[in-house]
Design a protein around this motif. Structure first.
Motif, PDB file in Angstrom:
ATOM      1  N   PHE A   1      10.009  24.507  53.085  1.00 19.08           N
ATOM      2  CA  PHE A   1       9.844  24.667  51.633  1.00 19.08           C
ATOM      3  C   PHE A   1       8.834  25.772  51.342  1.00 19.08           C
ATOM      4  CE2 PHE A   1       7.658  23.736  47.667  1.00 19.08           C
ATOM      5  CZ  PHE A   1       8.698  23.467  46.788  1.00 19.08           C
ATOM      6  N   TRP A   2       7.694  25.739  52.010  1.00 16.04           N
ATOM      7  CA  TRP A   2       6.651  26.737  51.794  1.00 16.04           C
ATOM      8  C   TRP A   2       7.115  28.126  52.225  1.00 16.04           C
ATOM      9  CZ3 TRP A   2       3.012  29.224  49.668  1.00 16.04           C
ATOM     10  CH2 TRP A   2       2.190  30.119  50.356  1.00 16.04           C
ATOM     11  N   ASP A   3       7.832  28.222  53.331  1.00 16.14           N
ATOM     12  CA  ASP A   3       8.301  29.516  53.798  1.00 16.14           C
ATOM     13  C   ASP A   3       9.207  30.164  52.760  1.00 16.14           C
ATOM     14  OD1 ASP A   3       8.538  31.516  56.018  1.00 16.14           O
ATOM     15  OD2 ASP A   3      10.648  30.930  55.909  1.00 16.14           O
ATOM     16  N   SER A   4      10.097  29.377  52.177  1.00 13.61           N
ATOM     17  CA  SER A   4      10.995  29.904  51.153  1.00 13.61           C
ATOM     18  C   SER A   4      10.224  30.282  49.892  1.00 13.61           C
ATOM     19  CB  SER A   4      12.058  28.866  50.828  1.00 13.61           C
ATOM     20  OG  SER A   4      12.894  29.313  49.775  1.00 13.61           O
ATOM     21  N   TYR A   5       9.309  29.397  49.462  1.00 13.41           N
ATOM     22  CA  TYR A   5       8.537  29.658  48.249  1.00 13.41           C
ATOM     23  C   TYR A   5       7.648  30.886  48.455  1.00 13.41           C
ATOM     24  CZ  TYR A   5       5.830  28.752  44.040  1.00 13.41           C
ATOM     25  OH  TYR A   5       5.267  28.855  42.789  1.00 13.41           O
ATOM     26  N   ARG A   6       7.013  30.969  49.616  1.00 13.92           N
ATOM     27  CA  ARG A   6       6.119  32.080  49.932  1.00 13.92           C
ATOM     28  C   ARG A   6       6.874  33.408  49.899  1.00 13.92           C
ATOM     29  NH1 ARG A   6       4.813  35.119  54.197  1.00 13.92           N
ATOM     30  NH2 ARG A   6       2.624  35.685  54.531  1.00 13.92           N
ATOM     31  N   SER A   7       8.060  33.426  50.488  1.00 14.59           N
ATOM     32  CA  SER A   7       8.843  34.653  50.524  1.00 14.59           C
ATOM     33  C   SER A   7       9.200  35.125  49.116  1.00 14.59           C
ATOM     34  CB  SER A   7      10.129  34.402  51.330  1.00 14.59           C
ATOM     35  OG  SER A   7      10.921  35.567  51.375  1.00 14.59           O
ATOM     36  N   ASP A   8       9.613  34.184  48.256  1.00 15.20           N
ATOM     37  CA  ASP A   8       9.985  34.552  46.887  1.00 15.20           C
ATOM     38  C   ASP A   8       8.778  34.971  46.063  1.00 15.20           C
ATOM     39  OD1 ASP A   8      12.606  33.966  47.452  1.00 15.20           O
ATOM     40  OD2 ASP A   8      12.518  31.937  46.614  1.00 15.20           O
ATOM     41  N   ALA A   9       7.644  34.276  46.254  1.00 12.92           N
ATOM     42  CA  ALA A   9       6.471  34.513  45.413  1.00 12.92           C
ATOM     43  C   ALA A   9       5.699  35.760  45.803  1.00 12.92           C
ATOM     44  CB  ALA A   9       5.551  33.296  45.463  1.00 12.92           C
ATOM     45  N   LEU A  10       5.677  36.083  47.092  1.00 10.50           N
ATOM     46  CA  LEU A  10       4.796  37.161  47.579  1.00 10.50           C
ATOM     47  C   LEU A  10       5.523  38.453  47.916  1.00 10.50           C
ATOM     48  CD1 LEU A  10       2.470  34.995  49.819  1.00 10.50           C
ATOM     49  CD2 LEU A  10       1.976  35.888  47.547  1.00 10.50           C
ATOM     50  N   ASN A  11       6.807  38.392  48.088  1.00 12.31           N
ATOM     51  CA  ASN A  11       7.530  39.608  48.489  1.00 12.31           C
ATOM     52  C   ASN A  11       8.240  40.273  47.319  1.00 12.31           C
ATOM     53  OD1 ASN A  11       6.716  39.265  51.121  1.00 12.31           O
ATOM     54  ND2 ASN A  11       8.541  38.126  51.701  1.00 12.31           N
TER      55      ASN A  11
ATOM     56  N   LEU B   1      -5.101  37.791  49.976  1.00 11.85           N
ATOM     57  CA  LEU B   1      -5.436  36.419  50.335  1.00 11.85           C
ATOM     58  C   LEU B   1      -5.478  35.527  49.098  1.00 11.85           C
ATOM     59  CD1 LEU B   1      -6.313  34.172  52.213  1.00 11.85           C
ATOM     60  CD2 LEU B   1      -8.589  35.203  52.321  1.00 11.85           C
ATOM     61  N   GLU B   2      -6.028  36.038  48.016  1.00 16.16           N
ATOM     62  CA  GLU B   2      -6.074  35.265  46.776  1.00 16.16           C
ATOM     63  C   GLU B   2      -4.666  34.993  46.254  1.00 16.16           C
ATOM     64  OE1 GLU B   2      -8.662  33.800  45.286  1.00 16.16           O
ATOM     65  OE2 GLU B   2      -9.813  34.456  47.041  1.00 16.16           O
ATOM     66  N   ALA B   3      -3.765  35.967  46.403  1.00 18.12           N
ATOM     67  CA  ALA B   3      -2.382  35.774  45.966  1.00 18.12           C
ATOM     68  C   ALA B   3      -1.697  34.699  46.806  1.00 18.12           C
ATOM     69  CB  ALA B   3      -1.614  37.091  46.062  1.00 18.12           C
ATOM     70  N   VAL B   4      -1.971  34.709  48.120  1.00 18.58           N
ATOM     71  CA  VAL B   4      -1.389  33.688  49.000  1.00 18.58           C
ATOM     72  C   VAL B   4      -1.909  32.302  48.621  1.00 18.58           C
ATOM     73  CG1 VAL B   4      -1.158  32.876  51.373  1.00 18.58           C
ATOM     74  CG2 VAL B   4      -1.068  35.327  50.896  1.00 18.58           C
ATOM     75  N   LYS B   5      -3.208  32.194  48.346  1.00 19.37           N
ATOM     76  CA  LYS B   5      -3.793  30.910  47.954  1.00 19.37           C
ATOM     77  C   LYS B   5      -3.178  30.400  46.644  1.00 19.37           C
ATOM     78  CE  LYS B   5      -8.256  30.747  48.041  1.00 19.37           C
ATOM     79  NZ  LYS B   5      -9.632  31.272  47.807  1.00 19.37           N
ATOM     80  N   SER B   6      -2.968  31.313  45.704  1.00 16.06           N
ATOM     81  CA  SER B   6      -2.364  30.909  44.425  1.00 16.06           C
ATOM     82  C   SER B   6      -0.937  30.427  44.640  1.00 16.06           C
ATOM     83  CB  SER B   6      -2.379  32.082  43.445  1.00 16.06           C
ATOM     84  OG  SER B   6      -3.698  32.434  43.092  1.00 16.06           O
ATOM     85  N   ALA B   7      -0.199  31.132  45.499  1.00  9.82           N
ATOM     86  CA  ALA B   7       1.174  30.726  45.793  1.00  9.82           C
ATOM     87  C   ALA B   7       1.194  29.362  46.473  1.00  9.82           C
ATOM     88  CB  ALA B   7       1.857  31.777  46.673  1.00  9.82           C
ATOM     89  N   TRP B   8       0.241  29.137  47.384  1.00 14.51           N
ATOM     90  CA  TRP B   8       0.152  27.847  48.074  1.00 14.51           C
ATOM     91  C   TRP B   8      -0.098  26.709  47.076  1.00 14.51           C
ATOM     92  CZ3 TRP B   8       0.651  26.208  53.161  1.00 14.51           C
ATOM     93  CH2 TRP B   8       0.152  24.945  53.461  1.00 14.51           C
ATOM     94  N   ALA B   9      -1.009  26.936  46.150  1.00 12.86           N
ATOM     95  CA  ALA B   9      -1.320  25.908  45.157  1.00 12.86           C
ATOM     96  C   ALA B   9      -0.108  25.602  44.290  1.00 12.86           C
ATOM     97  CB  ALA B   9      -2.496  26.364  44.291  1.00 12.86           C
TER      98      ALA B   9
END
Length: 378
Positions: free
Chosen positions: A368-378, A341-349
């Motif tokens: 935009f967020w879906d693409s950024y989230r996929s690259d940052a968290l996966n 959850l902390e990683a997701v929050k950091s990616a969101w910020a």
């Protein structure tokens, strides 16, 4: 050990003292005089169970619980986020909320600091017809599988089940229906080979008397399969169901275990308030355990362990640990889930900062967020 199902000493009810807007019993359980909970719609299993628990708290503690029903995840979550309700009976939307996915990907939402108190065990799996030669999840490659339009929870269930068989949604022929009921009717009519369902869906009785129902087992002994399931979604664990359509003690189904409903709050809710509510529900168990056929699974041993759709609240963990229900394995799961959850929050910020710099519009933000989230968290 005062687990759910232990006898509540009814003589203490006479020893109620009211002060500072709180109702206090002699056994030191302290609850607010009134609470607001959100729940699923009127008539749903979640609403029936929330109502039964609310009635039990009224009888044992003199606490009035007002239920605010809603048919959508946003409708159940918004009163909690706005502090108009403290607790909610939720489904898998709390997983999506903590991940900032789907409707929670909107800029005015984002990853939510939700926490679980308790969650009743439930199960879901894939069925096929006895008129097919499909014997396992892996056999679904290239076959017709039912999907529901704009249903993230159903999609997540299907993706996890397919992962067990080392498949993805791209490996099957997706047949999309406008609603869950239409999908099940499509299966009954023989339009599709497999659908994700819970064992007690009443409409399956029609299929049982027609083409027949075969559950595609996902045994816990298949460690590789379950590693893939957990990589797909952390909320599932192996479970064996002995009650349901085409299921019995002699012929159980090995399915995806998850939690529905899940009693949920936000992380900033007082630890003592959560502790006392969990304890009060434990001590009131005998008053609500017969409200329907599955509510008995709210006992502490079943409802008070990981995994769940979001991390558990410290107040709940404190009581569960005292009762000997919460262990080191649960701690490890919870710590991992909080770190995620902390990683997701950091990616969101970081995504928000980048989007602001690039002047990404609100309409373009979800993609935009879906693409950024996929690259940052996966």
């Amino acid at each position: 050990m005062a687990l759910l199902g232990s006898a509540f000493i009814r003589g203490t009810v006479a020893a109620v003292a009211i002060f500072a807007g709180q109702a206090v019993l002699a056994d030191e359980v302290t609850l607010p005089r009134t609470m607001v909970w959100t729940s699923y719609d009127l008539g749903s299993t979640g609403y029936v169970e929330a109502s039964a628990m609310a009635d039990a708290l009224d009888k044992n503690y003199g606490t009035t619980v007002r239920l605010t029903p809603s048919g959508t995840g946003i409708g159940r979550m918004l009163p909690l986020a706005k502090k108009r309700a403290t607790f909610g009976f939720m489904g898998n939307e709390i997983f999506f909320a903590s991940e900032g996915m789907f409707e929670f990907a909107a800029r005015d939402w984002g990853p939510q600091e939700v926490r679980v108190l308790l969650g009743r065990p439930a199960a879901v799996g894939l069925i096929t017809g006895l008129d097919t030669d499909i014997e396992s999840v892996a056999d679904l490659k290239g076959r017709k599988v039912g999907f529901v339009q704009a249903s993230p929870s159903t999609l997540m269930n299907t993706e996890a089940a397919l992962a067990f068989g080392d498949l993805t949604v791209d490996d099957v022929e997706q047949v999309i229906y406008p609603g869950y009921g239409a999908m099940v009717q499509g299966f009954i009519a023989g339009e599709i080979d497999a659908v994700p369902v819970t064992p007690t869906v009443s409409a399956l009785r029609e299929a049982e008397g027609g083409r027949g129902v075969r559950w595609l087992d996902m045994p816990g002994s298949d460690s590789a399969g379950w590693d893939r399931v957990r990589a797909s979604a952390t909320i599932f664990s192996p479970t064996s169901m002995t009650v349901g359509v085409s299921i019995s003690e002699d012929d159980p189904a090995e399915l995806l275990g998850y939690r529905y409903p899940q009693l949920t709050t936000y992380a900033d809710t007082s630890e003592d308030e959560v502790y006392n509510l969990v304890k009060a529900l434990d001590e009131s168990y005998d008053l609500f355990k017969d409200a329907n056929g599955v509510i008995a699974r709210w006992n502490m041993q079943d409802a008070g362990s990981s995994p769940a759709g979001a991390p558990f609240h410290p107040g709940a963990i404190r009581y569960l640990r005292e009762m000997g229900v919460w262990d080191a394995e649960d701690d490890a799961w919870n710590e991992t889930r909080i770190a995620r959850l902390e990683a997701v929050k950091s990616a969101w910020a970081a995504a928000t900062e980048k989007a602001d710099a690039e002047k990404v519009s609100d309409d373009d933000w979800p993609a935009f967020w879906d693409s950024y989230r996929s690259d940052a968290l996966n």
